[in-house]
Design a protein around this motif. Structure first.
Motif, PDB file in Angstrom:
ATOM      1  N   LYS A 171      11.713   4.034  -9.126  1.00 55.80           N
ATOM      2  CA  LYS A 171      11.465   3.115  -8.007  1.00 55.80           C
ATOM      3  C   LYS A 171      11.360   1.674  -8.493  1.00 55.80           C
ATOM      4  O   LYS A 171      11.904   0.759  -7.871  1.00 55.80           O
ATOM      5  N   ILE A 172      10.675   1.474  -9.611  1.00 57.11           N
ATOM      6  CA  ILE A 172      10.558   0.119 -10.170  1.00 57.11           C
ATOM      7  C   ILE A 172      11.938  -0.420 -10.527  1.00 57.11           C
ATOM      8  O   ILE A 172      12.275  -1.556 -10.199  1.00 57.11           O
ATOM      9  N   ASN A 173      12.743   0.396 -11.192  1.00 59.93           N
ATOM     10  CA  ASN A 173      14.096  -0.025 -11.566  1.00 59.93           C
ATOM     11  C   ASN A 173      14.937  -0.347 -10.338  1.00 59.93           C
ATOM     12  O   ASN A 173      15.705  -1.307 -10.337  1.00 59.93           O
ATOM     13  N   THR A 174      14.802   0.461  -9.297  1.00 61.86           N
ATOM     14  CA  THR A 174      15.579   0.247  -8.078  1.00 61.86           C
ATOM     15  C   THR A 174      15.194  -1.072  -7.419  1.00 61.86           C
ATOM     16  O   THR A 174      16.068  -1.835  -6.993  1.00 61.86           O
ATOM     17  N   VAL A 175      13.900  -1.359  -7.356  1.00 59.38           N
ATOM     18  CA  VAL A 175      13.438  -2.618  -6.768  1.00 59.38           C
ATOM     19  C   VAL A 175      13.942  -3.799  -7.599  1.00 59.38           C
ATOM     20  O   VAL A 175      14.430  -4.796  -7.051  1.00 59.38           O
ATOM     21  N   LEU A 215      27.257   0.532  -7.554  1.00 60.20           N
ATOM     22  CA  LEU A 215      26.691   1.532  -8.463  1.00 60.20           C
ATOM     23  C   LEU A 215      25.311   1.993  -8.001  1.00 60.20           C
ATOM     24  O   LEU A 215      24.976   3.175  -8.105  1.00 60.20           O
ATOM     25  N   LEU A 216      24.522   1.082  -7.457  1.00 63.62           N
ATOM     26  CA  LEU A 216      23.198   1.446  -6.959  1.00 63.62           C
ATOM     27  C   LEU A 216      23.307   2.358  -5.738  1.00 63.62           C
ATOM     28  O   LEU A 216      22.674   3.411  -5.675  1.00 63.62           O
ATOM     29  N   VAL A 217      24.134   1.973  -4.779  1.00 62.69           N
ATOM     30  CA  VAL A 217      24.266   2.734  -3.532  1.00 62.69           C
ATOM     31  C   VAL A 217      24.865   4.119  -3.766  1.00 62.69           C
ATOM     32  O   VAL A 217      24.466   5.089  -3.126  1.00 62.69           O
ATOM     33  N   LEU A 243      15.713  -0.175 -19.141  1.00 59.62           N
ATOM     34  CA  LEU A 243      14.805   0.717 -18.414  1.00 59.62           C
ATOM     35  C   LEU A 243      15.579   1.789 -17.644  1.00 59.62           C
ATOM     36  O   LEU A 243      15.180   2.950 -17.594  1.00 59.62           O
ATOM     37  N   ILE A 244      16.695   1.387 -17.056  1.00 58.25           N
ATOM     38  CA  ILE A 244      17.518   2.371 -16.343  1.00 58.25           C
ATOM     39  C   ILE A 244      18.137   3.356 -17.324  1.00 58.25           C
ATOM     40  O   ILE A 244      18.199   4.556 -17.056  1.00 58.25           O
TER      41      ILE A 244
END
Length: 141
Positions: free
Chosen positions: A5-9, A67-69, A121-122
């Motif tokens: 979640k942190i990486n996504t934000v 890439l995120l989506v 981190l990812i």
């Protein structure tokens, strides 16, 4: 809050920041240019070069967004690491052309370094998935 979640934000914030910055260079290159950090700009019709920078930023953000989506998180980590080179390149360009050291380090260098940290981190988050053993294939008797 989980690492995912942190990486996504963080990556979503990067995407929005890069899109915004790129759009500013496309829509109003002359007024946005001073924030880049170089001491002077081309005389005459130099806006075309600034718009190219804006298009580059928008494309970089779209790659991260796709890439995120689509959930390709390991590729997202790699893309962040590689795209950080563009920001380090901007930093080096500003420094090499006697621009603002504060902008070079505080904007371009900091952005690039944060992208590297987020990318690492990812990569850490996805390391367990990438290293997971595959199920053994049954052998014929």
């Amino acid at each position: 809050m989980s690492l995912k979640k942190i990486n996504t934000v963080l990556v979503a914030a990067f995407i929005l920041f890069i899109l915004w910055f790129g759009a500013e260079f496309i829509l109003s290159p002359g007024t946005t240019a001073s924030g880049f950090g170089l001491p002077s700009w081309p005389s005459g019709d130099g806006d075309g070069f600034l718009i190219i920078k804006g298009i580059r930023d928008v494309v970089l953000a779209l790659v991260l967004g796709i890439l995120l989506v689509t959930g390709h998180r390991r590729a997202l980590g790699w893309a962040l690491l590689v795209e950080a080179l563009a920001a380090y390149g901007d930093m080096a360009t500003v420094l090499a052309h006697h621009g603002s050291v504060a902008t070079a380090l505080g904007v371009h260098g900091l952005t690039a370094t944060l992208m590297v940290v987020n990318g690492l981190l990812i990569m850490r988050e996805t390391r367990k998935i990438a290293a997971a053993p595959t199920a053994p294939v049954p052998q014929p008797v």
